[in-house]
Scaffold this active site. Sequence first.
Site, PDB file in Angstrom:
ATOM      1  CE  LYS A  83      -4.223   0.516   2.733  1.00  0.00           C
ATOM      2  NZ  LYS A  83      -5.062   0.780   3.226  1.00  0.00           N
TER       3      LYS A  83
HETATM    4  C1  E4P Z   1      -8.452   1.592   3.240  1.00  0.00           C
HETATM    5  O1  E4P Z   1      -7.623   0.922   2.907  1.00  0.00           O
HETATM    6  C2  E4P Z   1      -8.151   2.341   4.510  1.00  0.00           C
HETATM    7  O2  E4P Z   1      -7.536   0.581   5.779  1.00  0.00           O
HETATM    8  C3  E4P Z   1      -9.531   2.124   5.284  1.00  0.00           C
HETATM    9  O3  E4P Z   1     -10.154   2.382   4.652  1.00  0.00           O
HETATM   10  C4  E4P Z   1      -9.780   3.435   6.019  1.00  0.00           C
HETATM   11  O4  E4P Z   1     -10.801   3.842   6.812  1.00  0.00           O
HETATM   12  P1  E4P Z   1     -11.109   5.307   7.447  1.00  0.00           P
HETATM   13  O5  E4P Z   1     -11.016   5.863   6.971  1.00  0.00           O
HETATM   14  O6  E4P Z   1     -12.174   3.692   9.037  1.00  0.00           O
HETATM   15  O7  E4P Z   1      -9.869   4.679   9.025  1.00  0.00           O
END
Ligand code: E4P
Length: 215
Positions: A83
Amino acid sequence: MKIFLDTADVEEIRQAAEMGMLDGVTTNPSLVAKTGRPFAEVIKEITTIVDGPISAEVVAEDAEGMLREARELAKIHDNITVKIPMTAEGMKAVTRCAVEGISTNVTLVFQPLQGLLAAKAGANFISPFVGRLDDVGHDGMEMVADLVEMLLNYEYDSEVIVASIRSPSHVYRAALMGADIVTVPYKVLLSLFKHPLTDTGIAKFLADYEKIPKA
Ligand code: E4P
């Protein structure tokens, strides 16, 4: 539509796998921090539970540093997807990962053109964050609809992971617009199974079953 779980909690991942709902997992540093466990240990354990893409995030901010981390993460398991945040440095790292055959998921995408650039860099996955946009008064799912359309216009292969999901209605709209993947918190996954009429229906059938004379 593929369903990923957005968590680093291995018990939640095990439960979702048993339900037959799990196509992959996304983590981020905040989710891993919540487990109180070492990063590599958690990621390795997740690879033993789910046979699908598992996103693990880099923390370097420069392309060279991201690439170094990406190579280390990719060594953990063939299912690791690295990522990488949507920055110019991030896209340099994504371009290099694509050449080296390292799978990438571009994260922190908040507008469709950022997603288009990620596709152009060769990202395997693109993660638009809908809940965080809704939180500041925008319609996150509209942004996803535009991104999906842009990627179709140019026939990019990158898959869209609708991320930062807060409710079943995000999942509903993602499915209608043909987004490839949703990544959901465990709580949202459980809520997708629920309908009050299902519960009252089960209660009524059980009550009526009791009325059947026992042989
Ligand atoms: C996605 O890959 C992220 O880990 C995640 O969806 C972030 O979500 P949040 O806005 O609830 O922290």
